[in-house]
Design an enzyme around this catalytic site. Structure first.
Site, PDB file in Angstrom:
ATOM      1  N   THR A 192      37.392  45.337  46.541  1.00 18.41           N
ATOM      2  CA  THR A 192      38.470  44.969  46.548  1.00 18.41           C
ATOM      3  C   THR A 192      38.635  43.588  47.778  1.00 18.41           C
ATOM      4  O   THR A 192      39.056  43.059  48.155  1.00 18.41           O
ATOM      5  CB  THR A 192      40.166  44.983  46.375  1.00 18.41           C
ATOM      6  OG1 THR A 192      40.012  46.618  47.204  1.00 18.41           O
ATOM      7  CG2 THR A 192      39.959  45.777  45.420  1.00 18.41           C
ATOM      8  N   ASP A 193      37.972  44.643  48.714  1.00 22.18           N
ATOM      9  CA  ASP A 193      37.715  44.124  50.567  1.00 22.18           C
ATOM     10  C   ASP A 193      38.044  42.538  50.673  1.00 22.18           C
ATOM     11  O   ASP A 193      38.401  41.436  50.930  1.00 22.18           O
ATOM     12  CB  ASP A 193      37.082  44.746  51.305  1.00 22.18           C
ATOM     13  CG  ASP A 193      38.372  46.087  51.583  1.00 22.18           C
ATOM     14  OD1 ASP A 193      38.337  46.306  51.117  1.00 22.18           O
ATOM     15  OD2 ASP A 193      37.304  47.049  52.369  1.00 22.18           O
ATOM     16  N   THR A 236      44.451  36.567  46.993  1.00 22.65           N
ATOM     17  CA  THR A 236      43.543  37.213  48.344  1.00 22.65           C
ATOM     18  C   THR A 236      44.514  38.821  47.709  1.00 22.65           C
ATOM     19  O   THR A 236      45.789  38.799  47.221  1.00 22.65           O
ATOM     20  CB  THR A 236      45.041  36.522  49.461  1.00 22.65           C
ATOM     21  OG1 THR A 236      44.806  34.805  49.172  1.00 22.65           O
ATOM     22  CG2 THR A 236      45.412  37.602  50.549  1.00 22.65           C
ATOM     23  N   SER A 281      32.774  46.812  49.956  1.00 23.53           N
ATOM     24  CA  SER A 281      32.807  45.096  50.054  1.00 23.53           C
ATOM     25  C   SER A 281      32.747  43.963  51.320  1.00 23.53           C
ATOM     26  O   SER A 281      32.932  43.169  51.639  1.00 23.53           O
ATOM     27  CB  SER A 281      33.496  44.634  48.994  1.00 23.53           C
ATOM     28  OG  SER A 281      34.347  44.667  49.012  1.00 23.53           O
ATOM     29  N   SER A 282      32.545  45.443  52.371  1.00 22.61           N
ATOM     30  CA  SER A 282      33.112  45.317  53.501  1.00 22.61           C
ATOM     31  C   SER A 282      31.611  44.356  54.172  1.00 22.61           C
ATOM     32  O   SER A 282      32.021  43.708  55.252  1.00 22.61           O
ATOM     33  CB  SER A 282      34.114  45.937  54.438  1.00 22.61           C
ATOM     34  OG  SER A 282      34.761  46.949  53.341  1.00 22.61           O
ATOM     35  N   CYS A 338      51.128  32.190  56.359  1.00 25.47           N
ATOM     36  CA  CYS A 338      51.445  32.124  55.774  1.00 25.47           C
ATOM     37  C   CYS A 338      50.833  32.480  54.185  1.00 25.47           C
ATOM     38  O   CYS A 338      50.356  31.099  54.190  1.00 25.47           O
ATOM     39  CB  CYS A 338      53.135  31.482  55.705  1.00 25.47           C
ATOM     40  SG  CYS A 338      53.979  31.717  56.959  1.00 25.47           S
ATOM     41  N   THR A 377      34.724  49.756  44.914  1.00 20.72           N
ATOM     42  CA  THR A 377      35.544  51.294  44.504  1.00 20.72           C
ATOM     43  C   THR A 377      35.009  51.548  43.148  1.00 20.72           C
ATOM     44  O   THR A 377      35.020  53.187  42.788  1.00 20.72           O
ATOM     45  CB  THR A 377      36.688  51.439  45.045  1.00 20.72           C
ATOM     46  OG1 THR A 377      37.148  51.511  46.393  1.00 20.72           O
ATOM     47  CG2 THR A 377      37.636  52.187  44.948  1.00 20.72           C
ATOM     48  N   THR A 389      47.212  27.968  57.222  1.00 22.33           N
ATOM     49  CA  THR A 389      48.441  28.729  58.129  1.00 22.33           C
ATOM     50  C   THR A 389      48.158  29.669  57.541  1.00 22.33           C
ATOM     51  O   THR A 389      47.623  30.315  56.703  1.00 22.33           O
ATOM     52  CB  THR A 389      49.812  28.315  57.143  1.00 22.33           C
ATOM     53  OG1 THR A 389      50.665  28.923  57.509  1.00 22.33           O
ATOM     54  CG2 THR A 389      50.279  27.951  55.800  1.00 22.33           C
TER      55      THR A 389
HETATM   56  N1  ASN Z   1      35.622  49.252  50.558  1.00 25.37           N
HETATM   57  C1  ASN Z   1      36.737  48.527  49.033  1.00 25.37           C
HETATM   58  C2  ASN Z   1      35.417  47.619  48.756  1.00 25.37           C
HETATM   59  O1  ASN Z   1      36.168  46.867  48.743  1.00 25.37           O
HETATM   60  C3  ASN Z   1      37.318  48.633  48.978  1.00 25.37           C
HETATM   61  C4  ASN Z   1      37.793  48.617  46.713  1.00 25.37           C
HETATM   62  O2  ASN Z   1      36.705  48.207  46.609  1.00 25.37           O
HETATM   63  N2  ASN Z   1      39.329  49.314  46.622  1.00 25.37           N
HETATM   64  O3  ASN Z   1      34.166  47.364  48.557  1.00 25.37           O
END
Ligand code: ASN
Length: 339
Positions: free
Chosen positions: A89-90, A160, A58-59, A275, A13, A273
């Site tokens: 971030t993903d 995480t 990053s997905s 959790c 992002t 876990t």
């Molecule tokens: N879909 C984005 C990624 O992981 C989410 C992000 O970067 N905030 O590339």
């Protein structure tokens, strides 16, 4: 070596722009950084920007991208004073974890960051995340890959993503953040510069793309959810994402037979876990004690991301079932507490 830093943009992002299909990564980030950070850049170290090809949401990350990021760091190591990896971030927690193992105790900083709103859009958190990373990347090494997000510096293999909305998208679970950045930096947690650090070596191994699976447990799970791991020759390890203190449905004969067959076929099973906080106490409950009898590896307080990537990394090093059974409990880079 110059005192310059290197920013490696992988996608995500922070460097995305609007398209007719929604946000997507776009080349030309160096210009967008200049436009957005403007005058504040005069107080920050100089830097170059490398954009990886292809830039990805990053997905879409795969272990091939981990290798590409590591190779870019390694081949530029002697030229720059420190490194910032801009990542979506993903799946940032997976890449951060695996880089911590690949880099080991390194003599320069590798700070991984990103943002929830793209640079250049209003209220972007990319500005403060990038400015903070630039401010500290060239300083004395933290000895390990780190993640910087929302004024907090964290151990790379402990994070995480826990919020899709908040600017504080990441938490460091079962490990104190390394620093809270305010007007002053306040370092906490691990002792810095505790290791003998070195430059990373050229990579002499490959990740096998399909070698590790994850099996999240849920009530009344159909056999079809896990049978494929047994039949798939490429799959060498499975992270079992268990309940609470590391418990499974031990009254489900199909699940028990599956775990027995995994051990018989010498496929590694690791108990982590669901959790986020606390970790396993494998065998504290009768419903988890079967895992001890089957020699299933106890993930203790490791995150799913750190366990998944540790299995990938150990397999890529050429370790087989018996080696991994013996090695698993030893932390590589503080990803698990030993007690
Ligand atoms: N879909 C984005 C990624 O992981 C989410 C992000 O970067 N905030 O590339």
């Amino acid at each position: 070596m110059t005192q310059k830093l290197l920013i490696i943009y992988t996608g995500g992002t922070i460097g995305m722009v609007s398209t007719e299909h929604g946000l997507a990564p776009a080349a030309g980030l160096a210009n967008r950084i200049q436009d957005t950070l403007g005058d504040s850049l005069t107080d920050l170290p100089e830097f170059d920007v490398i954009e990886l090809n292809p830039l990805i949401d990053s997905s879409n990350i795969t272990p091939n991208n981990w290798s590409q990021i590591y190779d870019t760091l390694q081949s530029n190591w002697s030229t720059y004073a420190g490194f910032i990896v801009l990542h979506g971030t993903d799946t940032l927690a997976y890449t951060a974890s695996v880089l911590s193992y690949m880099l080991g105790a390194c003599d320069k900083n590798v700070i991984i960051t990103g943002s929830q709103i793209p640079l250049g859009m209003s209220r972007s958190d990319g500005i403060s995340n990038l400015e903070a990373a630039l401010a500290i990347a060239g300083e004395e090494s933290f000895d390990m890959a780190t993640v910087l997000f929302h004024h907090t510096l964290m151990q790379a293999n402990r994070v995480t993503k826990f919020s899709s909305h908040d600017f504080a998208a990441f938490q460091s679970f079962n490990a104190e953040p390394l620093a809270k950045l305010s007007i002053h930096k306040r370092f906490t947690g691990v002792q810095l510069n505790a290791h003998h650090t070195q430059a990373p070596k050229a990579r002499d191994y490959e990740f096998a793309l399909d070698s590790v699976g994850v099996l999240p447990l849920y009530p009344s799970m159909p056999k079809s959810a896990y049978q494929g791991f047994l039949d798939d020759e490429q799959c060498k390890a499975v992270v079992l994402h268990t309940y609470g203190a590391g418990n499974i449905a031990d009254s489900n004969p199909d699940l028990v037979a599956f775990l027995e067959a995994m051990q018989a076929r010498k496929k590694v099973v690791i108990n982590v876990t669901q959790c986020a906080h606390g970790g396993t106490s494998q065998g504290a409950y009768a419903a988890g004690s079967l895992l001890n009898r089957l020699s299933i590896l106890d993930g203790k307080d490791i995150t799913l991301e750190a366990a998944f990537t540790k299995a990938h990394w150990l397999l890529a090093q050429g370790y087989g079932f018996d080696d991994i059974q013996a090695k698993w409990s030893q932390p590589v880079m503080g990803e698990v507490n030993e007690s």
